[in-house]
Design an enzyme around this catalytic site. Structure first.
Site, PDB file in Angstrom:
ATOM      1  N   LYS A 137     -25.603  59.777 -15.692  1.00 65.99           N
ATOM      2  CA  LYS A 137     -25.177  59.458 -14.312  1.00 65.99           C
ATOM      3  C   LYS A 137     -24.031  60.498 -13.862  1.00 65.99           C
ATOM      4  CE  LYS A 137     -25.791  55.495 -12.510  1.00 65.99           C
ATOM      5  NZ  LYS A 137     -26.312  55.355 -11.165  1.00 65.99           N
ATOM      6  N   GLU A 162     -17.417  56.633  -2.339  1.00 66.15           N
ATOM      7  CA  GLU A 162     -17.404  55.269  -2.343  1.00 66.15           C
ATOM      8  C   GLU A 162     -16.083  54.589  -2.176  1.00 66.15           C
ATOM      9  OE1 GLU A 162     -19.622  54.173  -5.843  1.00 66.15           O
ATOM     10  OE2 GLU A 162     -21.376  55.019  -5.130  1.00 66.15           O
ATOM     11  N   HIS A 199     -31.574  56.098  13.474  1.00 61.71           N
ATOM     12  CA  HIS A 199     -31.833  55.022  12.718  1.00 61.71           C
ATOM     13  C   HIS A 199     -32.089  55.310  11.161  1.00 61.71           C
ATOM     14  CE1 HIS A 199     -32.880  53.324  16.546  1.00 61.71           C
ATOM     15  NE2 HIS A 199     -33.403  54.641  16.998  1.00 61.71           N
ATOM     16  N   SER A 224     -20.913  57.376 -16.091  1.00 60.57           N
ATOM     17  CA  SER A 224     -21.040  56.273 -16.426  1.00 60.57           C
ATOM     18  C   SER A 224     -20.812  55.913 -17.994  1.00 60.57           C
ATOM     19  CB  SER A 224     -22.408  55.711 -16.123  1.00 60.57           C
ATOM     20  OG  SER A 224     -22.886  54.618 -16.862  1.00 60.57           O
ATOM     21  N   LYS A 230       6.195  45.739   6.809  1.00 60.08           N
ATOM     22  CA  LYS A 230       6.239  46.747   6.023  1.00 60.08           C
ATOM     23  C   LYS A 230       5.170  46.942   4.735  1.00 60.08           C
ATOM     24  CE  LYS A 230      11.017  46.808   6.967  1.00 60.08           C
ATOM     25  NZ  LYS A 230      10.835  45.542   7.634  1.00 60.08           N
TER      26      LYS A 230
END
Ligand code: ARG
Length: 464
Positions: A283, A290, A156, A277, A325
């Site tokens: 960043k 992702e 969890h 970024s 295809k």
């Protein structure tokens, strides 16, 4: 417009209809397969006395020349042709004249395209498998280096019990091993040659289908000519296997994204596999993970799309099947690209052993072991569970871990606690005492690694 037909028509095809009907823009990818299939067909026609030796030689030379000119960029597969089959035939006739017109004897584009698609898909199955082997080898290397890199195992997404990084990665090795065995299954089921099925009902020429099959490395010929031209099961099966591979990769990517987050910092993705970024200078983003996670959607899309296209199609060939295809080819390419970049990303990723171990020590991942300790001292498990539950509640109030509580205090919860409790719930004990087959202890992981290596030796990358 270069057409293969026209005799029974009184009008030219409408230009928009020609463009709508054409498949050259995407079936040009199968030009190698188309030419290879034609070479085998012509070779067989000569063996069976259907064409002469001179005609065969001219056809083979012509076909080889076409392939070379395509590869060198001298011959372009333009929109002037309907599909790759008409492109090759028209150019062959242009090159060698009337002998070229004999190539299509005893053949239809229906069995021709069925063959091309099989050859092309078979090649993609092999290259996908080789990429899975590379990935598994990288994962096994990381496992060997991280047998005692302890980390929390989650259920969890909540800390559950401590494991090691090797154990966590071993789960993915097992998934990818199953993926490989699916590819192997598909290959053994699909490796039969459909050529000679004709349009749907075979032909009156004395073709040697098994000979063509052997020239093209098939295990034999397909049985029923109608099924041969209308079967795309193997594409669907492969897309299904690819979807499962992507599902596995997307789960792995999701974890890497979480682990790479500022909050977790379990791993650091290498600069070469990260992106920045345009506005926020600080960043470093996990775009690759992702994007792999994101591409999963379009691979599932290809599977559902082809299943839907094939649904309720009457026998035998129908033009609907030309739709097999574009999306299949895209899925084949995307999955292989994903495997390449994902393998590179994992191979270069740094693992922060200290952060992982610290995280494993917090969050009461040793609570089960504390209860098991009491069980060893003679307390029934259900009671032990209750005692440790109360102890955890106390620790939450005190903002400490179980191992920080003094023995005197522990005895207030249960007189069964002794000095040896601290050893019994140390991170190392929690992992290394888990000796059940398939468990996280070093001993069991060495078994698992040896097993996976032996499996890889037994099943090297698929080849023909
Ligand atoms: N481009 C077609 C396809 O991909 C080739 C087969 C055409 N056959 C036909 N009967 N129109 O399916």
């Amino acid at each position: 417009m270069a057409q293969l037909w026209g005799g029974r028509f009184t009008k030219q095809t409408d230009e928009q209809v020609f463009a709508f009907n054409a498949s050259i823009s995407f079936d040009c990818k199968m030009v190698h397969e188309d030419i290879r299939g034609s070479i085998a067909h012509a070779t067989m026609l000569e063996k069976q006395g259907i064409i002469t030796n001179e005609e065969k030689k001219a056809i083979l030379n012509g076909l080889q020349e076409i392939l070379q000119e395509v590869e060198e960029g001298l011959l372009r597969m333009t929109e002037k042709y309907e599909d790759v089959h008409s492109f090759v035939e028209a150019n062959l006739i242009e090159k060698i004249g009337d002998s070229g017109k004999k190539l299509h004897t005893g053949r239809s584009r229906n069995d021709q395209v069925a063959l091309d698609m099989r050859l092309y898909t078979r090649k993609q199955i092999l290259s996908t498998d080789a990429l899975l082997v590379n990935l598994m080898q990288v994962l096994l290397r990381i496992m060997e280096e991280n047998l005692d890199t302890y980390m929390p195992g989650f259920t969890h997404l909540q800390k559950a019990q401590p494991v090691s990084l090797a154990h966590h990665f071993g789960a993915y090795v097992e998934m990818f091993r199953r993926d490989r065995s699916r590819l192997q299954d598909i290959l053994s089921r699909m490796n039969y040659c459909p050529l000679g099925a004709g349009a749907l009902a075979g032909t009156t020429y004395p073709l040697d289908r098994d000979y063509v099959a052997s020239l093209l490395d098939f295990d034999g010929s397909t049985v029923n000519s109608m099924d041969s031209v209308s079967d795309r099961d193997y594409v669907i099966e492969f897309l299904s296997a690819l979807s499962i591979i992507m599902m596995h990769l997307s789960r792995f990517c999701e974890e890497i994204i979480i682990w790479n987050s500022n909050e977790y910092r379990f791993v650091e993705i290498d600069d070469a596999f990260s992106t920045g970024s345009s506005i926020m200078p600080q960043k470093k983003n996990p775009d690759i993970a992702e994007l792999v996670r994101g591409k999963t959607g379009r691979v599932y899309g290809a599977l559902v799309s082809l299943l839907t296209t094939m649904k309720a199609l009457p026998l035998a060939y129908n033009k609907d099947m030309q739709e097999d295809k574009e999306m299949a080819f895209d899925a084949y390419d995307q999955v292989q690209n994903c495997l390449v970049v994902f393998t590179g990303m994992v191979d270069t990723m740094k693992f922060r052993k200290d952060v992982m171990a610290k995280s494993a020590m917090m969050g009461f991942t040793n609570a089960t072991d504390a209860a098991d300790y009491l069980v060893l001292k003679g307390i029934p498990f259900r009671d032990a569970h209750g005692i440790i539950g109360q102890l955890v509640l106390y620790c939450i109030g005190e903002n400490c871990s179980i191992e920080d509580v003094s023995l005197d205090k522990l005895k207030e919860f249960s007189p069964a606690f002794e000095q040896d409790i601290y050893e019994a719930i140390s991170l190392e004990t929690c992992v290394e005492k888990r000796l059940t087959k398939g468990g996280p202890s070093k001993e069991r992981l060495l078994d698992a690694i040896a097993f996976e290596k032996k499996e890889l030796e037994k099943h090297p990358a698929l080849f023909l």
